[in-house]
Design a protein around this motif. Structure first.
Motif, short mmCIF file in Angstrom:
data_model
loop_
_atom_site.label_atom_id
_atom_site.label_comp_id
_atom_site.label_asym_id
_atom_site.label_seq_id
_atom_site.Cartn_x
_atom_site.Cartn_y
_atom_site.Cartn_z
N ILE A 53 -123.57 8.97 62.57
CA ILE A 53 -124.18 7.98 62.57
C ILE A 53 -122.66 6.97 62.83
N GLN A 54 -122.47 5.80 63.44
CA GLN A 54 -121.49 5.27 63.55
C GLN A 54 -120.90 4.10 62.32
N CYS A 55 -119.34 4.75 62.07
CA CYS A 55 -118.91 4.34 60.61
C CYS A 55 -117.35 3.45 61.45
N GLU A 56 -117.46 2.04 61.10
CA GLU A 56 -116.38 1.75 62.42
C GLU A 56 -115.65 0.79 61.31
N PHE A 57 -114.21 0.87 60.59
CA PHE A 57 -113.22 0.28 59.75
C PHE A 57 -112.36 -0.90 60.93
N VAL A 58 -112.68 -2.40 60.04
CA VAL A 58 -111.99 -3.31 61.07
C VAL A 58 -111.20 -3.82 60.40
N CYS A 59 -110.15 -4.11 60.40
CA CYS A 59 -108.71 -5.22 59.72
C CYS A 59 -107.52 -5.90 61.03
N PRO A 60 -108.38 -6.73 61.04
CA PRO A 60 -108.09 -7.98 62.47
C PRO A 60 -106.82 -7.86 61.98
N GLU A 61 -105.89 -7.76 60.97
CA GLU A 61 -104.34 -7.97 60.79
C GLU A 61 -104.70 -6.99 59.36
N PRO A 62 -103.02 -6.56 59.28
CA PRO A 62 -102.24 -5.66 58.22
C PRO A 62 -102.79 -6.09 57.27
N VAL A 63 -103.58 -6.03 55.88
CA VAL A 63 -103.20 -6.53 53.85
C VAL A 63 -102.51 -5.52 53.58
N LEU A 64 -101.47 -5.82 52.70
CA LEU A 64 -101.17 -5.56 51.97
C LEU A 64 -101.32 -5.41 50.43
N ILE A 65 -101.24 -4.43 50.84
CA ILE A 65 -101.71 -3.88 48.57
C ILE A 65 -101.28 -3.33 47.46
N ARG A 77 -108.25 -11.22 55.36
CA ARG A 77 -107.44 -12.17 54.54
C ARG A 77 -108.07 -13.28 54.41
N THR A 78 -108.52 -14.06 53.90
CA THR A 78 -109.06 -15.78 54.02
C THR A 78 -107.69 -16.29 53.23
N GLU A 79 -108.07 -18.05 53.56
CA GLU A 79 -107.05 -19.02 53.09
C GLU A 79 -106.07 -18.35 51.92
N SER A 80 -106.53 -17.91 50.78
CA SER A 80 -105.92 -18.05 49.52
C SER A 80 -106.48 -16.35 48.83
N SER A 81 -107.12 -16.05 49.83
CA SER A 81 -107.13 -14.50 48.63
C SER A 81 -107.83 -13.56 50.37
N ALA A 82 -108.33 -12.21 49.57
CA ALA A 82 -108.24 -11.51 51.37
C ALA A 82 -110.15 -10.78 50.72
N ARG A 83 -110.96 -9.83 51.07
CA ARG A 83 -112.02 -9.31 51.00
C ARG A 83 -112.56 -8.16 52.14
N ILE A 84 -113.06 -7.40 51.38
CA ILE A 84 -113.82 -6.43 51.92
C ILE A 84 -115.43 -6.73 51.39
N SER A 85 -116.02 -5.78 53.11
CA SER A 85 -117.18 -6.41 53.27
C SER A 85 -117.32 -4.42 53.56
N ILE A 86 -118.98 -4.09 53.28
CA ILE A 86 -118.98 -3.34 54.53
C ILE A 86 -120.79 -3.77 54.16
N ASP A 140 -98.22 -12.86 48.83
CA ASP A 140 -97.98 -13.88 49.94
C ASP A 140 -97.68 -12.49 50.84
N ARG A 141 -98.36 -13.44 52.38
CA ARG A 141 -97.67 -12.70 53.79
C ARG A 141 -96.50 -12.22 53.10
N GLY A 142 -95.64 -12.64 52.56
CA GLY A 142 -94.14 -11.69 52.76
C GLY A 142 -93.18 -10.30 51.84
N VAL A 143 -95.01 -10.03 51.59
CA VAL A 143 -95.42 -8.55 51.19
C VAL A 143 -94.74 -7.51 51.87
N THR A 144 -94.33 -6.96 51.85
CA THR A 144 -94.19 -5.49 52.90
C THR A 144 -93.65 -3.91 52.15
N THR A 145 -94.03 -2.83 53.44
CA THR A 145 -94.13 -1.51 52.28
C THR A 145 -93.32 -0.86 52.00
#
Length: 276
Positions: A162-174, A209-218, A271-276
């Motif tokens: 089946i079609q299974c797609e991963f979408v991440c408009p911008e890096p979300v670093l955790i 990302r959202t304004e104050s957090s992030a989310r994962i949707s399936i 924060d967005r300043g987190v880097t790998t």
């Protein structure tokens, strides 16, 4: 929050049992489990709401400590499988291949047996890698969740056609590998639920990302939520909700706009300043 509480009275949005954070006068953050009982008045008007709160901070801390120990042991076993047994088997496979080539050059009858040993050892290596990946799905990098979900989506496509797609408009670093692992398992459980119960043709896993957090949707385009799935919640849904709560997030499950089901987990992020 209080205004919304009273607005929800008498509607399906009103929650009788839930948890929330509470800050004491001393500035200490506590976790409280609430149980609400609505006492009706005349007609359809609610007269009283009895709210009972139980401080479950210590219980939550103990649960988190147990989960942390379990996660560390699981990661250690996965690492040992990958770096220890996996490397050991790779060495055996190499030596067996050399032996097979020598026997083949000598036209020895045992060459076929050596080739069989090489094949069996390679199968053992693949099984070891699969076990390691199951125990250690997210690598210890800030971008580990994105890579793990991308691989998972590709595996679902390959296994279930089946079609299974991963979408991440911008890096979300955790950077917190524990949080990333919980999020991965939430996505994995949501996808597995869709595959088992909804007969989807397409699944989309989105991290953003959202304004104050992030989310994962399936999101899936399957048969949608049924009464049996939504009330009472199944074990898979309770586990996802528990994982979301552990990382300070929240879980929401609702029908998709065009059908199917959407599972969404909102979670705090650095924060967005987190880097790998």
């Amino acid at each position: 929050r209080s205004k919304k509480f009273f607005q929800d009275l008498g509607t399906t949005s009103f929650r009788t049992d839930y948890e929330s954070a509470l800050v004491t006068a001393a500035g200490e953050r506590r976790r409280v489990a609430w149980s609400n009982t609505v006492l009706p008045g005349e007609g359809t008007t609610e007269a009283w709401v009895i709210a009972t709160g139980i401080d479950i901070t210590e219980r939550k801390q103990m649960e988190q400590a147990i989960l942390d120990v379990s996660a560390r042991e699981q990661r250690q076993i996965g690492q040992e499988l990958h770096d220890g047994l996996g490397q050991h088997l790779t060495g055996i496979a190499f030596m067996s291949k050399v032996l097979e080539q020598k026997l083949s050059s000598a036209r020895a009858d045992e060459a076929a047996d050596a080739a069989k040993i090489v094949r069996l050892v390679n199968e053992a290596i693949n099984k070891t890698r699969e076990l390691s990946r199951g125990l250690l799905p997210v690598v210890s990098n800030a971008d580990g969740l994105m890579g793990a979900l991308q691989r998972w989506a590709a595996e679902v496509e390959d296994l279930f056609q089946i079609q299974c797609e991963f979408v991440c408009p911008e890096p979300v670093l955790i950077p917190d590998v524990g949080m990333a692992t919980h999020l991965f398992h939430i996505a994995q459980e949501a996808v597995n639920n869709a595959l088992r119960h909804a007969d989807p043709r397409r699944i989309v896993i989105t991290v953003e990302r959202t304004e104050s957090s992030a989310r994962i949707s399936i999101e899936d385009d399957g048969t949608g939520m049924s009464a049996a799935t939504a009330d009472p919640p199944g074990l898979g849904l309770r586990i996802m909700s528990y994982r979301a709560n552990i990382i300070g997030g929240s879980l929401d499950v609702h029908p998709g706009f065009g059908g199917g089901t959407v599972v969404r987990c909102r979670f705090p992020i650095a924060d967005r300043g987190v880097t790998t």
